[in-house]
Design an enzyme around this catalytic site. Structure first.
Site, PDB file in Angstrom:
ATOM      1  N   GLY A   1       7.896   0.886  23.988  1.00 20.23           N
ATOM      2  CA  GLY A   1       7.670   2.338  23.863  1.00 20.23           C
ATOM      3  C   GLY A   1       8.300   3.027  22.750  1.00 20.23           C
TER       4      GLY A   1
ATOM      5  N   ASP B   1      13.189  17.141  31.233  1.00 18.78           N
ATOM      6  CA  ASP B   1      13.192  18.655  31.039  1.00 18.78           C
ATOM      7  C   ASP B   1      12.226  19.364  32.067  1.00 18.78           C
ATOM      8  OD1 ASP B   1      11.268  17.762  29.365  1.00 18.78           O
ATOM      9  OD2 ASP B   1      11.506  19.467  27.882  1.00 18.78           O
TER      10      ASP B   1
ATOM     11  N   LYS C   1       8.985  12.458  38.556  1.00 18.03           N
ATOM     12  CA  LYS C   1      10.245  11.891  37.838  1.00 18.03           C
ATOM     13  C   LYS C   1      11.454  12.519  38.711  1.00 18.03           C
ATOM     14  CE  LYS C   1      10.960  10.509  34.222  1.00 18.03           C
ATOM     15  NZ  LYS C   1      11.120   9.149  33.611  1.00 18.03           N
TER      16      LYS C   1
ATOM     17  N   TYR D   1       3.829  15.259  37.308  1.00 19.16           N
ATOM     18  CA  TYR D   1       4.938  14.621  36.671  1.00 19.16           C
ATOM     19  C   TYR D   1       6.122  14.717  36.795  1.00 19.16           C
ATOM     20  CZ  TYR D   1       7.297  12.942  32.201  1.00 19.16           C
ATOM     21  OH  TYR D   1       8.200  12.436  31.604  1.00 19.16           O
TER      22      TYR D   1
ATOM     23  N   ALA E   1       7.730   4.427  31.711  1.00 18.78           N
ATOM     24  CA  ALA E   1       7.356   5.539  32.740  1.00 18.78           C
ATOM     25  C   ALA E   1       5.876   5.994  32.647  1.00 18.78           C
ATOM     26  CB  ALA E   1       7.926   7.059  32.324  1.00 18.78           C
ATOM     27  N   TYR E   2       5.486   6.747  33.638  1.00 21.86           N
ATOM     28  CA  TYR E   2       3.950   7.023  33.392  1.00 21.86           C
ATOM     29  C   TYR E   2       4.184   8.418  33.081  1.00 21.86           C
ATOM     30  CZ  TYR E   2      -0.649   8.686  35.104  1.00 21.86           C
ATOM     31  OH  TYR E   2      -1.740   9.397  35.201  1.00 21.86           O
TER      32      TYR E   2
HETATM   33  N1  LIG Z   1       7.911  11.247  25.591  1.00 16.78           N
HETATM   34  C1  LIG Z   1       8.448  12.393  25.951  1.00 16.78           C
HETATM   35  O1  LIG Z   1       8.038  13.333  25.332  1.00 16.78           O
HETATM   36  C2  LIG Z   1       9.275  12.446  27.121  1.00 16.78           C
HETATM   37  C3  LIG Z   1       9.997  13.545  27.645  1.00 16.78           C
HETATM   38  C4  LIG Z   1      10.786  13.649  28.789  1.00 16.78           C
HETATM   39  C5  LIG Z   1      11.050  12.398  29.158  1.00 16.78           C
HETATM   40  N2  LIG Z   1      10.627  11.228  28.794  1.00 16.78           N
HETATM   41  C6  LIG Z   1      10.955   9.926  29.443  1.00 16.78           C
HETATM   42  O2  LIG Z   1      11.782   9.249  28.441  1.00 16.78           O
HETATM   43  C7  LIG Z   1      11.195   7.828  28.677  1.00 16.78           C
HETATM   44  C8  LIG Z   1      10.827   7.250  27.415  1.00 16.78           C
HETATM   45  O3  LIG Z   1       9.799   7.984  26.899  1.00 16.78           O
HETATM   46  P1  LIG Z   1       8.707   7.397  25.487  1.00 16.78           P
HETATM   47  O4  LIG Z   1       8.491   8.411  24.880  1.00 16.78           O
HETATM   48  O5  LIG Z   1       9.485   6.294  24.649  1.00 16.78           O
HETATM   49  O6  LIG Z   1       7.587   6.774  26.433  1.00 16.78           O
HETATM   50  P2  LIG Z   1       6.324   5.688  25.746  1.00 16.78           P
HETATM   51  O7  LIG Z   1       6.319   5.717  24.402  1.00 16.78           O
HETATM   52  O8  LIG Z   1       5.176   6.184  26.565  1.00 16.78           O
HETATM   53  O9  LIG Z   1       6.825   4.665  26.325  1.00 16.78           O
HETATM   54  C9  LIG Z   1       6.859   4.034  27.627  1.00 16.78           C
HETATM   55  C10 LIG Z   1       6.607   2.820  27.788  1.00 16.78           C
HETATM   56  O10 LIG Z   1       6.681   2.355  29.259  1.00 16.78           O
HETATM   57  C11 LIG Z   1       5.782   1.524  29.351  1.00 16.78           C
HETATM   58  N3  LIG Z   1       5.093   1.412  30.854  1.00 16.78           N
HETATM   59  C12 LIG Z   1       4.209   2.568  31.396  1.00 16.78           C
HETATM   60  N4  LIG Z   1       3.905   2.247  32.687  1.00 16.78           N
HETATM   61  C13 LIG Z   1       4.779   0.932  32.730  1.00 16.78           C
HETATM   62  C14 LIG Z   1       4.601   0.303  33.952  1.00 16.78           C
HETATM   63  N5  LIG Z   1       4.471   0.467  35.138  1.00 16.78           N
HETATM   64  N6  LIG Z   1       5.514  -1.030  33.893  1.00 16.78           N
HETATM   65  C15 LIG Z   1       6.257  -1.226  32.704  1.00 16.78           C
HETATM   66  N7  LIG Z   1       6.109  -0.652  31.399  1.00 16.78           N
HETATM   67  C16 LIG Z   1       5.466   0.579  31.617  1.00 16.78           C
HETATM   68  C17 LIG Z   1       4.602   1.723  28.356  1.00 16.78           C
HETATM   69  O11 LIG Z   1       3.641   0.618  28.166  1.00 16.78           O
HETATM   70  P3  LIG Z   1       2.180   0.963  27.750  1.00 16.78           P
HETATM   71  O12 LIG Z   1       2.242   1.394  26.299  1.00 16.78           O
HETATM   72  O13 LIG Z   1       1.575  -0.542  27.995  1.00 16.78           O
HETATM   73  O14 LIG Z   1       1.506   1.787  28.678  1.00 16.78           O
HETATM   74  C18 LIG Z   1       5.248   2.045  27.107  1.00 16.78           C
HETATM   75  O15 LIG Z   1       5.821   0.827  26.475  1.00 16.78           O
HETATM   76  C19 LIG Z   1      10.369   7.932  29.975  1.00 16.78           C
HETATM   77  O16 LIG Z   1      11.171   7.636  31.097  1.00 16.78           O
HETATM   78  C20 LIG Z   1       9.635   9.335  29.918  1.00 16.78           C
HETATM   79  O17 LIG Z   1       9.678   9.718  31.358  1.00 16.78           O
HETATM   80  C21 LIG Z   1       9.733  11.300  27.592  1.00 16.78           C
END
Ligand SMILES: NC(=O)c1ccc[n+]([C@@H]2O[C@H](COP(=O)([O-])OP(=O)(O)OC[C@H]3O[C@@H](n4cnc5c(N)ncnc54)[C@H](OP(=O)(O)O)[C@@H]3O)[C@@H](O)[C@H]2O)c1
Length: 294
Positions: free
Chosen positions: A8, A100, A127, A123, A58-59
């Protein structure tokens, strides 16, 4: 360190950060370890026997989650319960990212860890349930709530990020319409990875916030992106009511980093500095990706 969600936009930054500090680090992509596959998660933890498990998977599809709540709850809650139990059983420290969106957005100042939670979409509920499972089954874990992650590796991931969406929209001759009625503190992924490293080194436990350096509306954020990228775009303010969005979102979700900074963790960079660094790293990443493909 074992990283779930290793491919990710945050996972990639974590890998380079820990590897640069010469930690032994194993990133796992979804194909290697799906969080929803309990046997696989347990197998990976017992094979690698990590001191620290970082979950960056995460989803994260906020609107889709309204139509597919079971999947959101499976990955963000039930799988996290399993992960917490597996970490406790093996003695590994769990480091997990939350959001958040556990707040309802009615605040008028950055949210603190002691503020009451009240998610207003699926969502956020999923979380928050993940947080509760971790507190129940891995009480020494670290939960870091972040918001609006943007990192240069967003150009390589399936979901991308807000910066890439804006840069793409600016290439279109149409005006770029961006919402003005939501305020957040977007979190810069390489700086977040560095803070994660500092927290792991200090062995902190409990719940902390790590927002970006500033609270901005998405419209303000877009303005700064174009300013730093040197892009001319016609920005038009839009409102939530102009769109048909499935999920309600908190109007205000900036996070206070005071607790984290009081624990001795470095302050996050300003948004402008983060964006300048983003553009530098993005160009380097694009050149190396083109070279690798050539
Ligand atoms: N992005 C935001 O704005 C944001 C905001 C608040 C909190 N967060 C939290 O921060 C963390 C990282 O976010 P990010 O932006 O780096 O997310 P991201 O780029 O979407 O990366 C998430 C990764 O998780 C993988 N994944 C999804 N479902 C999975 C599963 N069942 N088993 C194993 N891997 C799985 C995805 O793989 P695929 O690519 O194959 O789907 C992707 O590589 C997460 O916990 C998210 O909830 C993110």
């Amino acid at each position: 360190v074992l990283i779930f969600g290793g491919s990710g936009q945050l996972g990639g930054e974590l890998l380079s950060c820990f590897a640069q500090a010469r930690w032994q680090v194993v990133p796992l992509r979804r194909q290697e370890a799906d969080l929803n596959d309990l046997a696989k998660v347990v197998e990976k933890i017992s094979v690698y026997r990590p001191n620290v498990v970082i979950n960056a998977a995460a989803y994260g599809q906020v609107d889709l989650a309204e139509r597919d709540p079971d999947q959101a709850l499976l990955t963000n809650a039930s799988a996290i319960r399993n992960l917490a139990q597996a970490c406790s059983a093996s003695g590994a420290k769990l480091f997990h990212y939350s959001t958040d969106y556990v707040f309802d957005g009615l605040a008028d100042r950055p949210y603190r860890e002691s503020d009451p939670v009240h998610p207003i979409n699926t969502y956020g509920v999923s979380k928050l349930a993940g947080e509760y499972f971790i507190r129940a089954y891995a009480p020494h874990a670290l939960i870091l709530r972040v918001g609006g992650i943007f990192g240069p590796r967003g150009i390589l991931t399936n979901r991308g990020n807000f910066v890439e969406t804006m840069l793409r929209a600016a290439r279109d001759p149409q005006p770029v319409r961006v919402i003005v009625d939501f305020t957040a503190s977007p979190t810069y992924a390489p700086a977040l990875a560095q803070r994660t490293f500092e927290i792991v080194e200090r062995d902190l436990s409990g719940t902390y916030h790590c927002g970006g350096g500033e609270a901005v509306t998405w419209y303000d954020f877009a303005q700064r992106i174009f300013e730093v990228a040197g892009v001319q775009a016609q920005l038009v303010p839009a409102s939530e009511s102009d769109y048909q969005i499935s999920a309600r979102r908190p109007k205000y979700s900036a996070l206070s980093n005071a607790k984290l900074e009081n624990a001795g963790i470095s302050a996050m960079p300003s948004l402008i500095d983060a964006l300048k660094d983003y553009m530098r790293r993005r160009s380097a990443l694009r050149s190396s990706t083109h070279e690798a493909l050539a």
